[in-house]
Design a protein around this motif. Structure first.
Motif, mmCIF file in Angstrom:
data_model
loop_
_atom_site.group_PDB
_atom_site.id
_atom_site.type_symbol
_atom_site.label_atom_id
_atom_site.label_comp_id
_atom_site.label_asym_id
_atom_site.label_seq_id
_atom_site.Cartn_x
_atom_site.Cartn_y
_atom_site.Cartn_z
ATOM 1 N N ASN A 243 40.299 -122.467 -42.775
ATOM 2 C CA ASN A 243 39.739 -123.679 -42.035
ATOM 3 C C ASN A 243 40.288 -124.932 -41.917
ATOM 4 N N ARG A 244 40.682 -125.236 -43.327
ATOM 5 C CA ARG A 244 40.878 -126.082 -43.030
ATOM 6 C C ARG A 244 42.875 -126.526 -42.648
ATOM 7 N N GLU B 239 42.339 -125.975 -39.032
ATOM 8 C CA GLU B 239 42.394 -127.346 -38.360
ATOM 9 C C GLU B 239 43.648 -129.004 -38.166
ATOM 10 N N LEU B 240 44.087 -128.694 -39.168
ATOM 11 C CA LEU B 240 45.053 -129.503 -39.733
ATOM 12 C C LEU B 240 46.410 -128.959 -38.663
ATOM 13 N N ARG C 293 46.320 -127.246 -35.810
ATOM 14 C CA ARG C 293 45.954 -127.577 -34.317
ATOM 15 C C ARG C 293 45.964 -128.802 -34.377
ATOM 16 N N GLU C 294 45.160 -129.867 -35.334
ATOM 17 C CA GLU C 294 45.520 -131.074 -34.548
ATOM 18 C C GLU C 294 47.551 -132.000 -35.016
ATOM 19 N N SER D 34 37.891 -121.082 -32.093
ATOM 20 C CA SER D 34 37.134 -122.230 -32.499
ATOM 21 C C SER D 34 38.494 -123.386 -33.102
ATOM 22 N N TYR D 35 39.565 -123.276 -33.244
ATOM 23 C CA TYR D 35 40.313 -123.587 -32.644
ATOM 24 C C TYR D 35 41.614 -123.441 -31.939
#
Length: 255
Positions: free
Chosen positions: A14-15, A18-19, A21-22, A51-52
């Motif tokens: 998940n971490r 998140e990075l 996709r950002e 979710s991402y």
């Protein structure tokens, strides 16, 4: 489409997602090395990807020998790959990437060479058949074991820039032109990383090695570009968050 290789060392996912996709990455190529996929929950992973808004592809495990001349090892290796393909079928998989791998101290003997080729082609045919059944592409990755005799009809190519550069360090540009002229229409994926051919070090952050990416991408085209950097430089210093961002921005500037 730009993605990044993700493997066991990148957990928790998940971490990492998140990075990525950002930054702007659109997919991950998830390596299914041990203990994957047996310990992965496909539903949980699908929910996380959703979710991402991240797509997924898969990299076959490297600790199997699907061109092994000894049939017992070959058959067991193919069973492991079959489980991985079945796992990939649970997703909207972009592609399934694999190496033709083997180890044999007698590989230079003609009889053994023929057996490696025979089993390697069987494996390529099997992987292609399963991927077509499941509705995604199968890609044979260019590495030191690459042989065009493994390219059964319908099989695509993952062109790994660093592997190719190390194998052709004396005449890289000419060999790249020749390869693209012959196989360019089969290249679906490009693995992107920089390298230091003289030091025989690859998988380093972009523009921190010796490759001329302007030349490379003026000749090489693919549908998917997977950044596969493990280290910041040829001294194998760790990648930082900033390096992950830097790699994406460098690659995007050439596409």
């Amino acid at each position: 489409m730009i993605g990044r290789l993700v493997w066991y060392g990148d957990f928790p996912l998940n971490r990492k997602l998140e990075l990525l996709r950002e930054v702007g990455y659109e997919y991950v190529e998830l390596s299914l090395d041990y203990p994957f996929p047996d310990e992965l929950n496909s539903k949980a992973l699908k929910d996380l990807l959703s979710s991402y808004e991240m797509n997924i592809s898969f990299h076959s495990p490297l600790d199997v020998f699907i061109a092994q001349p000894r049939d017992e090892i070959f058959e067991v290796s193919l069973k492991v790959v079959e489980r991985c393909l079945d796992f990939a079928s649970k997703f909207e998989t972009l592609y399934y990437n694999f190496h033709v791998t083997y180890f044999s101290p007698t590989r230079e003997f003609d009889r053994v060479k023929r057996k490696i080729l025979e089993n390697g082609r069987k494996a390529c045919e099997f992987i292609l058949s399963k991927s077509e059944e499941y509705g995604f592409h199968a890609c044979l990755e260019y590495d030191r074991n690459f042989d065009e005799k493994f390219l059964v009809d319908g099989l695509r190519i993952c062109f790994d820039i660093g592997h190719f550069a190390l194998a052709n360090k004396k005449n890289f540009e000419d060999e790249l032109r020749k390869f693209v002229a012959e196989f360019g229409d089969r290249i679906l994926v490009c693995h992107v990383h920089d390298c230091e051919p003289e030091k025989r070090v690859d998988h380093i952050s972009l523009k921190r090695g010796k490759l001329d990416f302007q030349f490379i991408f003026s000749h090489l085209k693919a549908e998917h570009y997977t950044i596969e950097t493990f280290w910041r430089d040829s001294e194998k210093n760790d990648l930082s968050k900033e390096d992950v961002i830097f790699d994406y921005e460098v690659l995007k500037s050439f596409l």
